[in-house]
Design an enzyme around this catalytic site. Structure first.
Site, short mmCIF file in Angstrom:
data_model
loop_
_atom_site.label_atom_id
_atom_site.label_comp_id
_atom_site.label_asym_id
_atom_site.label_seq_id
_atom_site.Cartn_x
_atom_site.Cartn_y
_atom_site.Cartn_z
N TYR A 192 -6.83 1.70 -2.48
CA TYR A 192 -7.85 0.76 -2.34
C TYR A 192 -8.99 1.31 -1.46
O TYR A 192 -8.92 2.04 -0.56
CB TYR A 192 -7.21 -0.55 -1.64
N ASP B 275 -7.02 -10.52 -5.19
CA ASP B 275 -7.15 -11.95 -4.97
C ASP B 275 -8.68 -12.17 -5.32
O ASP B 275 -9.30 -11.48 -6.07
CB ASP B 275 -7.24 -12.07 -3.35
#
Length: 415
Positions: free
Chosen positions: A170, A113
């Site tokens: 992540y 994002d």
């Protein structure tokens, strides 16, 4: 090492070129002449003869600061947009392929994002790999320094960099004061203690396994089976100091993640460690009944690794293809993290107070089941808050007067 199996049919030796092949050879010759005469490669095709074009893997890393995510979006600066601009400017793809990436069989391994960085990203597409080292050097010379192409090499013709992923990892890097008790004022001098760290580890361990993450995303109806996701592990490393602040790095590994999922997982963990709701709230959150879960800032989120273990074992080991192995670039990735990613996180926390401002919103959440699909009083509270002076120190001190968690794990904040 075994010679890689050819992915595309080879033309018969000695066969006469067809009319279409003759036309293409003439076109390539004209392109080469045009480049030699003008030096302009934008509308020219360099070394794009079909016999040289193969499916390729591109290993990337980048800082997402200033970019509107990974995926190309007309009118916005994106990581893919910068990559395609560089490929086109270097003559590695045509104008038609630039406008229609499907002609290159283009695919990305993961979306990131706005503002999210990556120390490991993979895209696959068809490129001329007759001189892969020169291609890599040329593309890097045209890319901004915050985007780096680590390697480019051939793969099988049916390789799909998204479908072949075994799991993704992540990281979430944030100042340790994010986990300070809500009863005390916080600033950059805060250092997390062992009690808070152990409570954080206990929270993160609750995410392991296959669970329903309906409450950790948006835009999906209750009962949607796609909300079931498998988390391999969720850990936190030892605190580390960067300049005058202490940070912690959380790492989560899973097969795949939904929109906002990781940020909400972190947000709920922060709320529990700070004392806004009890640990038992995590027993109720994995249902199809909507709960109010806070979403942590995106600043510290980082795509850390993409694992292709099965591909590496089957094709790299057996057929002689290069591996998608991030350890080969550990030194480059570590240096890039220190020079591009950590400074952006630090600047975002000191200049924009990303985490501090978000922590002030935690009193606005109910941490309980909502009567509707969303907290009914949040927007009213946001409006009231925006009309008040932003004095963080006073707000921090007043947190101690907030209501205590109830027995169900919910914080009764009233309307």
């Amino acid at each position: 090492m075994k010679r890689p199996i050819e992915d595309e049919e080879s033309s018969c030796a000695g066969a006469e070129p067809t009319e279409s092949k003759q036309a293409k050879l003439a076109s390539d010759s004209n392109n080469d002449a045009a480049v030699a005469a003008t030096g302009n490669t934008r509308n020219c095709t360099i070394n794009r003869r079909r016999g040289d074009v193969k499916k390729a893997i591109l290993m990337l890393m980048y800082s997402g600061s200033g970019y509107y995510g990974m995926q190309r979006n007309t009118g916005f600066d994106t990581i893919e947009g910068a990559l395609f601009d560089s490929l086109l400017a270097g003559g590695h793809i045509t104008e038609e392929e630039y406008l229609s990436p499907g002609k290159l069989q283009f695919q990305r391994a993961s979306k990131t994002d706005k503002g999210v960085s990556a120390l490991a990203q993979v895209v696959s597409m068809k490129l001329n790999l007759s001189d892969a080292d020169s291609l890599k050097a040329d593309v890097n010379s045209r890319l901004p320094t915050q985007i780096r192409l680590l390697d480019v090499f051939r793969t099988t013709k049916n390789f799909n960099c998204k479908a072949r992923v075994n799991h993704r990892e992540y990281a979430y890097i944030c100042p340790s004061y994010a986990f300070a008790s809500k009863s005390r004022p916080i600033d950059i001098t805060y250092r997390i203690d062992s009690t808070q760290l152990e409570l954080l580890r206990s929270c993160l361990s609750r995410y392991k396994g296959t669970k329903n993450y309906y409450n950790f995303t948006s835009g999906r109806p209750p009962g949607d089976a796609s909300c079931n996701r498998y988390i391999i592990d969720f850990t936190v490393g030892e605190p580390f100091e960067y300049r005058d602040a202490e940070f912690v790095e959380l790492r989560v590994r899973g097969q795949s993640f939904m929109l906002h999922q990781i940020r909400k997982m972190v947000g709920l963990a922060i709320a529990i460690v700070k004392g806004y709701c009890r640990l038992e709230a995590m027993d109720a959150v994995f249902t199809y009944k909507r709960m109010d879960v806070p979403k942590a800032p995106g600043l510290g989120l980082l795509l850390n690794k993409i694992n292709y273990g099965a591909y590496n074992e089957k094709y790299a080991a057996e057929l002689g293809y290069s591996t998608v192995d991030w350890d080969r670039f550990e030194a480059e990735r570590s240096e890039f993290k220190s020079s591009h990613i950590l400074p952006e996180i630090y600047r975002g926390e000191t200049d924009n107070r990303s985490m501090l401002e978000w922590l002030r919103t935690l009193t606005m959440h109910s941490y309980d089941f909502d009567r509707q699909d969303g907290p009914p009083t949040v927007f009213k509270q946001q409006q009231q808050q925006s009309e008040q002076p932003k004095q963080f120190e006073k707000d921090s001190q007043s947190e101690a007067a907030s209501s205590e968690p109830n027995s169900a794990g919910a914080l009764n904040t009233g309307s």
